[in-house]
Design an enzyme around this catalytic site. Structure first.
Site, PDB file in Angstrom:
ATOM      1  N   ILE A  24       0.908  -1.134  -0.159  1.00  0.00           N
ATOM      2  CA  ILE A  24      -0.054  -0.044   0.244  1.00  0.00           C
ATOM      3  C   ILE A  24       0.959   1.320  -0.009  1.00  0.00           C
ATOM      4  CG2 ILE A  24      -1.779  -1.201   1.137  1.00  0.00           C
ATOM      5  CD1 ILE A  24      -1.053   0.216   3.524  1.00  0.00           C
ATOM      6  N   LYS A  25       2.191   1.196   0.311  1.00  0.00           N
ATOM      7  CA  LYS A  25       3.004   2.348   0.359  1.00  0.00           C
ATOM      8  C   LYS A  25       2.421   3.544   1.183  1.00  0.00           C
ATOM      9  CE  LYS A  25       6.206   0.299  -3.106  1.00  0.00           C
ATOM     10  NZ  LYS A  25       5.416  -0.601  -3.658  1.00  0.00           N
ATOM     11  N   ARG A  26       1.772   3.490   1.867  1.00  0.00           N
ATOM     12  CA  ARG A  26       1.057   4.705   2.649  1.00  0.00           C
ATOM     13  C   ARG A  26       2.056   5.433   3.522  1.00  0.00           C
ATOM     14  NH1 ARG A  26      -2.216   2.870  -0.763  1.00  0.00           N
ATOM     15  NH2 ARG A  26      -4.456   2.572  -0.074  1.00  0.00           N
TER      16      ARG A  26
END
Lengths: 284, 284
Positions: free
Chosen positions: A96-98
C-alpha cells in the site's frame, strides 16, 4: 514476532513472493466471459493462483492500486484475496506504500492491520519520518504484524532523491540505517526485525551495500522478472542464509499468456514460480 | 488548467480548505443514533458541512485514511463525498499521498482521477522520483486535474529526512525545486502550475524559504488549527497575493463539540471557517 514466521516459510517453501497485481486484462478469456462481477472474476483468478502456488512460495504481495483502480468492486476483491491467503495459513503483504502524519497513520494502521483489508505485513513510505511509522508499532508488538519500509526502490527515477549525497553517503543509506534503528526493538528469534526494508533488485550494487551495512533487516525485493533485475545478485546476497523475499508479479500471473487461456492458467503460474525459485538458487 | 480555477475560487471565497477527516466519534449524538449505515452517517455529516460552507472556502480536502479505516463502507462515503463536492461545483482534493513505480502509479491515476474516487486534485509522495509522478501528467493536460506533491510536511518527524543537508541546502528544498521543475509545463494563466506543493505551516521558516525560492508553485498548507501553526506567517506569505489554500480539518469539523450536539453542527463548522478566514487575513 511475525518476521520469525516469515523466515520459517522461506525455509520451508523458498523465498519467492507471488505478487498479485491483478488486472482484468490478465484474466484468461473463459474467466473474462464468465457471467459474474469483476470483483468475483479478480478473486477467482487470485484464488486459483493461490491454490496452485501454496507450496512454492513464502508469501503473497497484493498491490492495492490495481484494485483501487476498479473502485469499491476492486477493493472487495482485494479484501477477499487477503482473507483467502489467511484462511490458507499463508502470509500476506498489503503493498500500500502509505505514509502520513501520526493521526492519519493511526487510521491507516486501523485500515490495514484490522478489519476488511487486514494483512500480515504492509509496505510504508519513510519520507515523513518516524512519527509516520510509529503508529504501527503497537500492532507489531501486540498483533503480530510487520512492516516493509521503502529503502531503495526499483524504478529508474529512484535516483532523483534517493541517490543524493548526504553526510558522505547516499540518502537511501541514511534512510536504510534509520529504518533499521526503528526496528531494533522488534528483532525476533530469527535475528531479523519485523520492520524490514524494500530494496529493488534493479539497483544491484545498492542492495549489496545495504545488506553489508545493516544487521537485522529482512528485505522485500521487487524488480525481479518483468522489471529485469539480475538473479546473480541474490546468490551473493544469500551466501550466509536467506534474508529476503523476492517478489515477481507480472511474470508469474501472466505466465499463461500466449500459452494457455484455459482454466490451467494457475498451473502456468506455479511453473513460473518453481522456475524462479530455481533461478535464484534456492535449495531446500 | 485546474489551478486557474482554484485561484478563482480563492479570490471569490478565500483560501480556506475544509478538511473532511471525518470519524464516527466526531458525529453529533443524533446522527450517531440514527438508524442508517455508518457509510450513510459519514456522508450525511459531510454533506451538511459542505452545504453550510460552500461560500466560505476555496475547496475541500478529503483524507482517505479516515474512510479506509472503515473498509468498503467507509470508502463508499469517501466516494459519495467527492461526488457531492463536484455536484456543488466546488473543487476537491483527494488526500491520498500515494507514491509508487510507473506501472502502479498509472493504476492510482486511474483510481483517483476517474471513476468512483475521482477528485480534482490528489496529494502524492515524491520519494520515488519523477516516474512515480509522470503517469499523472496526461490527466493534468487532458482532464483538468492537478497534484499537490509533498515538499515539507507538518509533522515533527519531518526533520528526520527532509532537513538533511544536500548540496548545501536542506533536502526539502532540493525536493521542492525538482517538483517545481516537473510542473513547468503545466503553468496556467494564473501564473501557477497544476503541480503544486504541500508545505506545512508548522515549519514557518521553511514555508517562507520555499516561497522565496520557487516561482510558479501554488501551495496546499496543512498545520493550521489543531496542529498549531502560526497564522502570522500566512500574512507574510500573502503580501503579494494569495498563492495557497490553507487546510483545517479537526478544528472545523469538530467545532460543535462541547457546544452543540444537534443538527446545527454544520453551522458551527461554518462559523469556524469564517473565523479562520478572518484570522489568516483574507479580505475580499
Amino acid at each position: 514476532m511475525i518476521i520469525d514466521r516469515l523466515c520459517e516459510e522461506v525455509k520451508k517453501y523458498g523465498p519467492v513472493c507471488v505478487g498479485l497485481d491483478t488486472k482484468i486484462e490478465y484474466l484468461p478469456e473463459y474467466l473474462k466471459d464468465k457471467d459474474i462481477s469483476d470483483s468475483e472474476k479478480l478473486f477467482e483468478f487470485n484464488r486459483k493462483i493461490i491454490d496452485d502456488t501454496l507450496d512454492t512460495c513464502a508469501c503473497y504481495k497484493v498491490q492495492i492500486a490495481h484494485y483501487e483502480s476498479l473502485g469499491l468492486e476492486g477493493l472487495k476483491a482485494y479484501s477477499e484475496t487477503l482473507k483467502y491467503i489467511k484462511e490458507n495459513n499463508k502470509l500476506s503483504i498489503g503493498d500500500i506504500k502509505r505514509g502520513d502524519i501520526l493521526s492519519t497513520a493511526t487510521m491507516y494502521a486501523k485500515a490495514h492491520f484490522e478489519g476488511e483489508f487486514e494483512a500480515d505485513f504492509i509496505t510504508v513510505n519513510p519520507y515523513m519520518g518516524e512519527d509516520a511509522i510509529s503508529p504501527y508499532y503497537e500492532y507489531i508488538k501486540s498483533k503480530e504484524k510487520g512492516l516493509f519500509v521503502l529503502m531503495k526502490t526499483s524504478n529508474p527515477s529512484s535516483s532523483d532523491f534517493q541517490d543524493l549525497e548526504v553526510k558522505d553517503e547516499k540518502l537511501y543509506m541514511e534512510v536504510a540505517k534509520k529504518i533499521e534503528s526503528w526496528g531494533e526493538e522488534f528483532v525476533g528469534q530469527s535475528g531479523y526485525s519485523s520492520i524490514g526494508g524494500v530494496v529493488g533488485l534493479t539497483g544491484a550494487g545498492e542492495l549489496i551495500n545495504i545488506k553489508n551495512e545493516l544487521k537485522n533487516s529482512f528485505f522485500l525485493i521487487p524488480g525481479y522478472g518483468a522489471q529485469g533485475g539480475d538473479p546473480k545478485v541474490l546468490k551473493q546476497l544469500f551466501k550466509d542464509g536467506i534474508c529476503a523475499v523476492i517478489n515477481s508479479s507480472r511474470k508469474i500471473i501472466t505466465a499463461h499468456k500466449n500459452v494457455d487461456e484455459t482454466e490451467t492458467f494457475s498451473l502456468c503460474a506455479r511453473k513460473e514460480t518453481l522456475r524462479m525459485r530455481e533461478d535464484i538458487g534456492w535449495e531446500k
